[in-house]
Design an enzyme around this catalytic site. Sequence first.
Site, short mmCIF file in Angstrom:
data_model
loop_
_atom_site.label_atom_id
_atom_site.label_comp_id
_atom_site.label_asym_id
_atom_site.label_seq_id
_atom_site.Cartn_x
_atom_site.Cartn_y
_atom_site.Cartn_z
N HIS A 97 0.88 -1.17 0.00
CA HIS A 97 0.00 0.00 0.00
C HIS A 97 0.92 1.22 0.00
O HIS A 97 2.00 1.16 0.59
CB HIS A 97 -0.82 0.08 1.28
CG HIS A 97 -1.76 -1.06 1.52
ND1 HIS A 97 -1.39 -2.20 2.16
CD2 HIS A 97 -3.08 -1.20 1.22
CE1 HIS A 97 -2.43 -3.01 2.25
NE2 HIS A 97 -3.47 -2.44 1.68
N ASP A 119 2.33 1.75 3.37
CA ASP A 119 3.22 0.74 3.95
C ASP A 119 4.66 1.20 3.78
O ASP A 119 5.54 0.85 4.55
CB ASP A 119 3.10 -0.62 3.24
CG ASP A 119 1.73 -1.24 3.38
OD1 ASP A 119 1.00 -0.86 4.30
OD2 ASP A 119 1.40 -2.12 2.56
N MET A 144 2.83 -5.51 -7.70
CA MET A 144 1.51 -4.90 -7.45
C MET A 144 1.60 -3.84 -6.36
O MET A 144 2.37 -3.98 -5.41
CB MET A 144 0.55 -6.02 -7.02
CG MET A 144 -0.83 -5.59 -6.60
SD MET A 144 -0.98 -5.04 -4.88
CE MET A 144 -1.70 -6.48 -4.11
N GLU A 189 -10.89 -6.04 -5.61
CA GLU A 189 -10.96 -7.08 -4.57
C GLU A 189 -12.24 -6.93 -3.75
O GLU A 189 -12.45 -5.91 -3.09
CB GLU A 189 -9.73 -6.96 -3.66
CG GLU A 189 -9.75 -7.95 -2.50
CD GLU A 189 -8.46 -7.91 -1.68
OE1 GLU A 189 -7.46 -7.29 -2.12
OE2 GLU A 189 -8.45 -8.50 -0.60
N LYS A 228 -15.01 -8.01 -0.73
CA LYS A 228 -15.09 -8.56 0.62
C LYS A 228 -16.49 -8.26 1.14
O LYS A 228 -16.98 -7.14 0.95
CB LYS A 228 -14.02 -7.88 1.50
CG LYS A 228 -13.90 -8.48 2.90
CD LYS A 228 -12.71 -7.87 3.64
CE LYS A 228 -12.57 -8.49 5.01
NZ LYS A 228 -11.44 -7.92 5.78
N GLU A 272 -9.93 -13.09 -3.06
CA GLU A 272 -9.19 -13.56 -1.87
C GLU A 272 -9.91 -14.74 -1.24
O GLU A 272 -11.12 -14.69 -1.00
CB GLU A 272 -9.04 -12.43 -0.85
CG GLU A 272 -8.38 -12.94 0.43
CD GLU A 272 -8.06 -11.88 1.47
OE1 GLU A 272 -7.54 -10.82 1.09
OE2 GLU A 272 -8.33 -12.15 2.65
N HIS A 275 -12.10 -14.00 1.83
CA HIS A 275 -13.28 -13.16 1.62
C HIS A 275 -14.45 -13.94 1.03
O HIS A 275 -15.59 -13.76 1.42
CB HIS A 275 -12.92 -11.98 0.73
CG HIS A 275 -11.87 -11.10 1.34
ND1 HIS A 275 -11.38 -9.99 0.71
CD2 HIS A 275 -11.19 -11.19 2.51
CE1 HIS A 275 -10.46 -9.42 1.49
NE2 HIS A 275 -10.33 -10.15 2.58
N ASP A 310 -5.32 -13.22 -4.10
CA ASP A 310 -4.89 -13.15 -2.70
C ASP A 310 -5.08 -14.52 -2.06
O ASP A 310 -6.20 -14.93 -1.74
CB ASP A 310 -5.69 -12.09 -1.94
CG ASP A 310 -5.13 -10.69 -2.13
OD1 ASP A 310 -4.13 -10.55 -2.86
OD2 ASP A 310 -5.68 -9.75 -1.54
N ASP A 352 -12.41 -11.97 9.16
CA ASP A 352 -11.36 -12.24 8.18
C ASP A 352 -10.09 -12.70 8.90
O ASP A 352 -9.55 -11.97 9.71
CB ASP A 352 -11.09 -10.93 7.43
CG ASP A 352 -10.16 -11.10 6.26
OD1 ASP A 352 -10.03 -12.22 5.74
OD2 ASP A 352 -9.57 -10.08 5.83
N ASP A 389 -7.18 -14.33 7.34
CA ASP A 389 -5.92 -14.16 6.61
C ASP A 389 -4.83 -15.14 7.08
O ASP A 389 -3.70 -14.75 7.37
CB ASP A 389 -5.40 -12.71 6.73
CG ASP A 389 -6.33 -11.70 6.06
OD1 ASP A 389 -7.09 -12.08 5.15
OD2 ASP A 389 -6.31 -10.52 6.46
N ASP A 406 -1.75 -13.04 0.74
CA ASP A 406 -2.27 -11.93 1.56
C ASP A 406 -2.70 -12.53 2.89
O ASP A 406 -3.88 -12.76 3.15
CB ASP A 406 -3.45 -11.25 0.86
CG ASP A 406 -3.92 -10.04 1.66
OD1 ASP A 406 -3.19 -9.63 2.58
OD2 ASP A 406 -5.00 -9.51 1.36
C1 GCO Z 1 -8.18 -7.85 3.98
C2 GCO Z 1 -7.80 -7.33 2.63
C3 GCO Z 1 -6.55 -6.57 2.53
C4 GCO Z 1 -6.34 -6.11 1.12
C5 GCO Z 1 -5.20 -5.22 1.05
C6 GCO Z 1 -5.03 -4.65 -0.33
O1 GCO Z 1 -7.46 -8.67 4.53
O2 GCO Z 1 -9.24 -7.51 4.39
O3 GCO Z 1 -7.66 -8.46 1.84
O4 GCO Z 1 -5.49 -7.33 2.95
O5 GCO Z 1 -6.08 -7.17 0.25
O6 GCO Z 1 -5.39 -4.22 1.98
O7 GCO Z 1 -5.72 -3.46 -0.39
MN MN Z 2 -6.68 -9.22 0.27
MN MN Z 3 -8.46 -10.72 4.04
#
Ligand code: GCO
Ligand code: MN
Ligand code: MN
Length: 391
Positions: free
Chosen positions: A55, A58, A89, A182, A184, A218, A221, A246, A256, A258, A292
């Site tokens: 980002h 970041d 990316m 993306e 969610k 993702e 998601h 992702d 979420d 991850d 991700d």
């Molecule tokens: C999440 C999202 C984020 C996005 C990332 C890219 O975990 O809710 O996936 O990780 O992918 O912020 O904008």
């Molecule tokens: Mn993501």
């Molecule tokens: Mn996520």
Amino acid sequence: MPSFDPTPADQFSFGLWTVGNVGRDPFGDPTRPALNPDDSVRKLGEIGAWGVNLHDNDLVPFDASAGERDRIVTSFQKACADNGVVVPMCTTNLFGHPVFKDGAYTSNDPKVRAFALQKTMAGIDLAVELGAEIYVFWGGREGTEADACRDPQVAIQRMREAMNYLTSYVKDQGYTMTFALEAKPNEPRSDIYLSTTGHMLHFITTLDDADMVGVNPEVAHENMAGLSFVHGVAQAMEAGKLAHIDLNAQKGPRYDQDLRFGSEGLKEAFLLVRLLEGTAGNARYTGPRHFDAHAYRTEDQAGVWDFARGCMRTYKILQARAQAFDADPEVKAILAEQSCETADPLLGSYTSEKAAELSATSFDVDGIAKRGLRYEHLDQLMIEHLLGARS
Ligand code: GCO
Ligand code: MN
Ligand code: MN
């Protein structure tokens, strides 16, 4: 036994925010110190990752001066070059600052929408400077709790206006860039607009520059929405719209998570890798394999690199398992038997003659219905390959 060591050809990438995750959650403080972006890149190179994603914030703090920005970017570019890591990316943080508390591109406040565009244009410039050709849009704050605050149709229109503006910006600058949207369903908002990959795929068809825009599905998601991730990805691939992915894992339709790729939902992970790698004969996905995800909050820095190595290793093991499954003569025999690939003269494109012939045809429906499909056996073979009982 193959080594399963990552190579650049695997195109494995991690976000700075993934390996740099400090273990903060809504209930607790960080459990490990923040990582400097240059150190992350050095370590990513060391463990065999191909790419690093980020980002805008970041890398460059929200309130950095122009001079600070340039110094940080130059140092990061050197770290990438020194460690043989590319930046495939980039994306914009349109969720962290309180100004985005009620959305960025969909906010009711035109000044917030304008600021979101300004921030994204600067993020795209940064991406181009770093060599990235994929730009992700994750609208974490583009949603509601009090849904009466705006007409959800207006939210979609504002999202479209923003995408059209930004693809025009990319063209105007002469950049080469693909957008990846993306979806969610929720978190951090109660409900987020354009909540699944399927919603995004349709939305893209309404854009001025649809050919410049794809999706970034993702695992977590789609699972949060209770949907099959593999089917969502397949639809994106079939439409030529899988611009990025992702990879992570998710346990049930909860918050979420991850998690490390493949650490939950092994069967879905297997089917996903099989699809992406095309081991069943479909066209292979050729873009980055981006993780991700982040390490458990229990981990120290060493645990973060265990996590990152684990993501890549599991992907490669699943790739080998998928190849073995699709090369297994028993699997091939069942698939060949069930696919009935010979063209039926009654099917295909419509003609009035064929339709008349079809209307006059009688079918042995009971005979057809009696046939067992051997899917129990097929699925068991898959489980046995997954468990390493067949090779
Ligand atoms: C999440 C999202 C984020 C996005 C990332 C890219 O975990 O809710 O996936 O990780 O992918 O912020 O904008
Ligand atoms: Mn993501
Ligand atoms: Mn996520």
